[in-house]
Write a protein that holds these residues in place. Structure first.
Motif, PDB file in Angstrom:
ATOM      1  N   TYR A 164      34.279  37.028  33.556  1.00 56.78           N
ATOM      2  CA  TYR A 164      35.079  38.203  33.214  1.00 56.78           C
ATOM      3  C   TYR A 164      34.232  39.367  32.733  1.00 56.78           C
ATOM      4  N   ASN A 206      33.298  40.758  36.031  1.00 59.98           N
ATOM      5  CA  ASN A 206      34.457  41.416  36.623  1.00 59.98           C
ATOM      6  C   ASN A 206      34.679  42.794  35.982  1.00 59.98           C
ATOM      7  N   ARG A 229      33.955  40.977  44.006  1.00 62.12           N
ATOM      8  CA  ARG A 229      35.037  40.558  43.113  1.00 62.12           C
ATOM      9  C   ARG A 229      35.728  39.309  43.659  1.00 62.12           C
ATOM     10  N   ASN A 279      33.415  36.420  42.947  1.00 61.26           N
ATOM     11  CA  ASN A 279      33.467  36.046  41.540  1.00 61.26           C
ATOM     12  C   ASN A 279      34.743  35.258  41.224  1.00 61.26           C
ATOM     13  N   TYR A 280      35.876  35.738  41.722  1.00 60.27           N
ATOM     14  CA  TYR A 280      37.130  35.041  41.467  1.00 60.27           C
ATOM     15  C   TYR A 280      37.202  33.714  42.205  1.00 60.27           C
ATOM     16  N   LEU A 333      35.776  31.341  39.783  1.00 62.02           N
ATOM     17  CA  LEU A 333      36.732  31.093  38.702  1.00 62.02           C
ATOM     18  C   LEU A 333      37.853  30.172  39.166  1.00 62.02           C
ATOM     19  N   ALA A 334      38.385  30.409  40.369  1.00 66.31           N
ATOM     20  CA  ALA A 334      39.495  29.602  40.869  1.00 66.31           C
ATOM     21  C   ALA A 334      39.060  28.165  41.132  1.00 66.31           C
ATOM     22  N   ILE A 378      44.151  37.736  36.432  1.00 68.25           N
ATOM     23  CA  ILE A 378      43.706  38.706  37.436  1.00 68.25           C
ATOM     24  C   ILE A 378      43.663  40.087  36.785  1.00 68.25           C
ATOM     25  N   GLN A 427      42.335  43.801  37.364  1.00 67.28           N
ATOM     26  CA  GLN A 427      41.850  44.705  38.402  1.00 67.28           C
ATOM     27  C   GLN A 427      41.457  46.075  37.857  1.00 67.28           C
ATOM     28  N   ARG A 435      47.286  34.125  32.483  1.00 67.93           N
ATOM     29  CA  ARG A 435      46.827  33.508  33.726  1.00 67.93           C
ATOM     30  C   ARG A 435      47.908  33.592  34.798  1.00 67.93           C
ATOM     31  N   THR A 454      46.443  33.392  42.512  1.00 65.67           N
ATOM     32  CA  THR A 454      45.005  33.615  42.386  1.00 65.67           C
ATOM     33  C   THR A 454      44.315  33.531  43.740  1.00 65.67           C
ATOM     34  N   ILE A 472      42.391  36.587  45.944  1.00 63.21           N
ATOM     35  CA  ILE A 472      41.029  36.508  46.478  1.00 63.21           C
ATOM     36  C   ILE A 472      41.017  36.822  47.972  1.00 63.21           C
TER      37      ILE A 472
END
Length: 322
Positions: free
Chosen positions: A108, A111, A143, A146-147, A150-151, A159, A161, A177, A183, A187
């Motif tokens: 994060y 992000n 991004r 990166n997510y 995380l996922a 999320i 933005q 969350r 999620t 992505i």
């Protein structure tokens, strides 16, 4: 005499106040504002390079495993599981290693910086619209990347933005969350934006930056991962509040849709005419093995097949690239 002393005291107080005010008005010397960084091409490239560097690429770097076993085994774990790619959300590596390593906070922070650049792009006056769109596509790719990490580790995540400015109202900064489905869909949507704006190829010093094919390949990989979770979730389901809220796990009915996105993204890469196979017609099994080994060990010699290469600039004496 007493009046003179009082006058001197007042003057000293005023001078002290003025001096303190001037010092407090100075810009800090240990940081550079985004306005300065994004005011020229070099600043943008430097900031962007840092985002690439911090992104969770599978670099398979090795970590020292403690005082007793050196580079060998440690409590039954091979050292390569300590690479960033293999770290997972619930494992505690102990006091000699990354105690309670968590990608959550790291991801994060990354992000937040991505959001900063993305929101600053419209105000960068020396870039034309095509260049702005290309730069935005690059951030959407990073991004999504990166997510994706995380996922994989946490399921449904927050999320965010928009670039969040710190405020004393901490509650206003908290973002709940999302479900795991939302999620993964986010992505994939980020990948679509990257595909829309990124160039088909790069040249010169930009060859290690992402392209349209790299974004399609990422989308294929993301969709395949989501499809696999949906199809095989029943084999090892989780239970509890997070599962009941959809924060972890996907319904089996979603699998085919994700598989379809995976296939289409892969077809986009193959039909683009940009990448190709390295030595596609080997004369023997041995040559095919050598080709594959070369592709893995040194993708710099296989630019036609390697869609995105993580570059290294220094190789230390022990042989592990950095």
């Amino acid at each position: 005499m007493k009046n003179k002393n009082n006058i001197w005291v007042i003057l000293l107080v005023l001078l002290s106040f003025t001096s303190c005010r001037d010092i407090m008005d100075l810009d800090p010397l240990d940081r550079v504002s985004s306005d300065v960084i994004f005011s020229n091409e070099e600043g943008i490239r430097s900031f962007l390079a840092n985002l690439y560097y911090r992104s969770p690429f599978e670099e398979f770097n090795y970590t020292f495993n403690g005082p007793h076993t050196g580079w060998g085994l440690w409590h039954g774990l091979l050292s390569d599981v300590l690479a960033d790619n293999a770290a997972h959300s619930e494992f505690n590596y102990g006091p000699t290693l990354r105690t309670s390593f968590s990608y959550w906070s790291y991801g994060y922070m990354l992000n937040r910086d991505m959001n900063l650049l993305l929101e600053s792009i419209p105000e960068i006056g020396f870039l034309d619209e095509d260049r702005k769109n290309e730069l935005a596509g690059e951030i959407h790719f990073l991004r999504a990347f990166n997510y994706f990490a995380l996922a994989k580790w946490y399921g449904g995540v927050s999320i965010i933005q928009n670039y969040q400015e710190y405020t004393s109202d901490v509650e206003s900064l908290k973002v709940p969350r999302s479900t795991e489905k939302d999620t993964w869909d986010f992505i994939l949507a980020e990948c679509d934006k990257a595909i829309q704006y990124l160039p088909s190829s790069r040249s010169g010093k930009d060859t290690r930056r992402v392209t349209k094919c790299a974004a399609s390949a990422l989308k294929s990989r993301v969709a395949l991962h989501a499809a696999s979770i949906a199809k095989y979730w029943y084999k090892a389901p989780l239970s509890g509040e997070a599962a009941s809220l959809g924060l972890v796990g996907l319904d089996a009915s979603l699998a085919n849709g994700y598989y379809e996105q995976c296939i289409k993204a892969s077809q986009a890469v193959m039909e683009s005419g940009v990448p190709g196979l390295y030595n596609p017609s080997p004369a023997s099994v041995g040559e095919a093995i050598n080709n594959y080994t070369a592709l893995v060990q040194n993708p710099n010699i296989t630019p036609e097949e390697a869609l995105l290469v993580y570059g290294y600039t220094k190789v230390p004496v022990d042989g592990h690239a950095m």
